[in-house]
Enzyme design. Structure first.
Site, PDB file in Angstrom:
ATOM      1  CG  MET A 144      -1.930  -1.155   1.237  1.00 32.23           C
ATOM      2  SD  MET A 144      -2.997  -1.152   2.693  1.00 32.23           S
ATOM      3  CE  MET A 144      -3.965   0.338   2.427  1.00 32.23           C
ATOM      4  CG  HIS A 145       0.540   3.310   2.485  1.00 29.81           C
ATOM      5  ND1 HIS A 145      -0.782   3.616   2.718  1.00 29.81           N
ATOM      6  CD2 HIS A 145       0.894   2.423   3.444  1.00 29.81           C
ATOM      7  CE1 HIS A 145      -1.206   2.942   3.776  1.00 29.81           C
ATOM      8  NE2 HIS A 145      -0.222   2.216   4.234  1.00 29.81           N
ATOM      9  CG  ASP A 164      -0.096  -5.158   1.815  1.00 29.52           C
ATOM     10  OD1 ASP A 164      -0.903  -4.397   2.406  1.00 29.52           O
ATOM     11  OD2 ASP A 164       1.132  -5.011   1.900  1.00 29.52           O
TER      12      ASP A 164
END
EC number: 2.7.1.17
Length: 484
Positions: free
Chosen positions: A79-80, A235
């Site tokens: 992520m991110h 995830d």
């Protein structure tokens, strides 16, 4: 057949499952992380495509007939990450990853704007996407000026697979641009980082279709036409779908590179002051909370590198019987920390070292330090209104029985071990591909595996662990500001 693709930090995993959700085969390809400066963490998106192609190629070599029968593909990913593209979809710079902390000042400035916590339900952490874009605008204005699209890592794979600029709710909730309760982009939050909604991918639920596999790739891998690509998940939400952690109160602890204490929620329960993440789940009208620590198995692997012994050898040296915490305490803040401190600058430490502090003593302290960091997340979840009665353990670190006993005792909760099988993010994303392709009921598909064993807290050591945890808690304020 259904294909799950999980884009992790260290590699891409591809998994095939059939209509009965039996795993037919899996293949992986590795990735490297570039750290050009302290606190920086980057990857070249071209490497993601190379690794995904290699992993799917491995499945084709071993299971060509099964791959040819694929009807749906699900995506999950780290992520991110800030993947920046120009108007021609060309990558403008290496992707700034989830564990990159360079934008801590920008994160603090955005977090001081009350609308961010009010709309997203979260602190603006340095690892999130929005402060990374603020950093790029300030430090790489020529890159920012060319920016047409901001994509998350797995959604860059989607662009390659389908040609579509699309994302879904669970991953997008980690950007600091999503109105998490309303499950849509916030124009005002985007404007605060000088962006517009047109620069964001369109949004679907994780169980919905988000493009179709491009014919040239379908032909290359021997697949048919009209293969649907599901919205997918970040995830942790994908792992939750794989573990069946989708109902109210279901929870798991993940011992991967980072550590996660994850609880599913039937309603939106933000409490940003606790530094707990409140995100959309991959299933419609569901949310989840997470306590996140940045170094779990990463802490043990660091210790292994320093001592020149493998992680497995180090944990084996402790034996199977849980020991009372000793005088050495380890703070696992090797890359800063999220829950509960939101501190990108803090760094790890050993305290209480003496001449008698052997390698085994330090290994025990490392495992306990991560266990106590997860306990911090449990306390943060409690303060956010979530009470857990048990957790399921997943991730590479769950292979260490000593560590699981330590976690169970630190949390004073039973830890369930799932029956043999792979129920991680690749499996969860394959389930999402199945749902998108068939229209099956998501809760009927995302069921929990059988429990093979439950590790109970060691009641005789709970008081000693509680005392050691209190000592652990006192150390953070003692070293804050002294580790830079």
């Amino acid at each position: 057949m259904y294909l799950g693709l999980d884009l992790g930090t260290s590699g891409v995993k591809a998994m095939l499952i059939d209509d009965d959700q039996r795993i037919v085969g899996s293949a992986s390809a590795g990735l490297d992380v570039s750290r050009p400066r302290p606190g920086w963490s980057e990857q070249d998106p071209a490497d993601w495509i190379r690794a995904a192609d290699e992993a799917i190629g491995g499945l084709k070599a071993a299971h060509s007939q099964a791959l040819a029968a694929v009807r749906g593909i699900g995506l999950s990913g780290q992520m991110h990450g800030a993947t920046l593209l120009d108007k021609h979809d060309a990558v403008l710079r290496p992707c700034i990853l989830w564990n990159d902390t360079r934008s801590y000042a920008e994160a603090a400035e955005l977090d001081s704007d009350p609308q961010f916590r009010a709309l997203t339900g979260n602190i603006v952490f340095p690892g999130f996407t929005a402060p990374k874009l603020a950093w790029v605008r300030e430090n790489e204005p020529e890159i920012f000026a060319q920016l047409r699209w901001v994509l998350l890592p797995k959604d860059y794979l989607r662009l390659w697979l389908t040609g579509e600029h699309m994302s879904e709710m669970s991953d997008s909730a980690g950007t600091s641009w999503l109105d998490t309760g309303k499950r849509r982009w916030s124009e005002s939050l985007l404007a605060a980082t000088y962006l517009e909604e047109r620069q964001m991918p369109s949004l679907v639920e994780g169980t919905e279709g988000a493009g179709a596999l491009r014919p040239e790739l379908a032909s290359r891998w021997g697949m048919g036409q009209n293969v649907v690509v599901a919205g997918g998940a970040g995830d942790n939400a994908a792992s939750a779908c794989g573990m069946g952690t989708v109902g109210e109160g279901d929870a798991f602890v993940s011992l991967g590179t980072s550590g996660v204490l994850f609880s599913a929620n039937a309603r939106y329960l933000p409490n940003p002051e606790s530094a707990v993440h409140a995100f959309c789940h991959a299933l419609p009208n569901t949310w989840h909370q997470m306590g996140v620590i940045l170094s779990a198995t990463d802490a043990l692997n660091w210790h292994a590198g320093v001592t020149g012994r493998s992680a497995a050898d180090l944990t084996a040296e402790l034996g199977d019987e849980l020991k009372a915490p000793g005088s050495v305490t380890f703070l696992p803040y090797l890359s800063g920390e999220r829950t509960p401190h939101n501190d990108a600058a803090i760094r790890g430490a050993f305290a209480g070292l003496g001449h008698e502090s052997s390698r085994a003593v330090l290994t025990q302290a490392v495992l306990e330090g991560v266990s106590f960091a997860i306990r911090d997340s449990l306390e943060a979840l409690r303060s956010a209104g979530t009470l857990l009665s048990r957790v399921t353990a997943i991730g590479g670190g769950s292979r260490s029985r000593y560590w699981l006993k330590s976690i169970a005792t630190a949390l004073d909760l039973p830890v369930d071990l799932p029956a043999d099988g792979d129920f991680g993010a690749a499996f969860g994303s394959a389930r999402l591909g199945l749902i998108a392709a068939t229209g099956a009921d998501a809760f009927s598909v995302c069921t929990a595996p059988e429990t093979a064993e439950t590790i109970a807290p060691d009641a005789s050591l709970v008081p000693a662990y509680e005392d050691a945890y209190r000592r652990y808690r006192r150390l953070y304020p003692a070293i804050k500001g002294a580790t830079m």
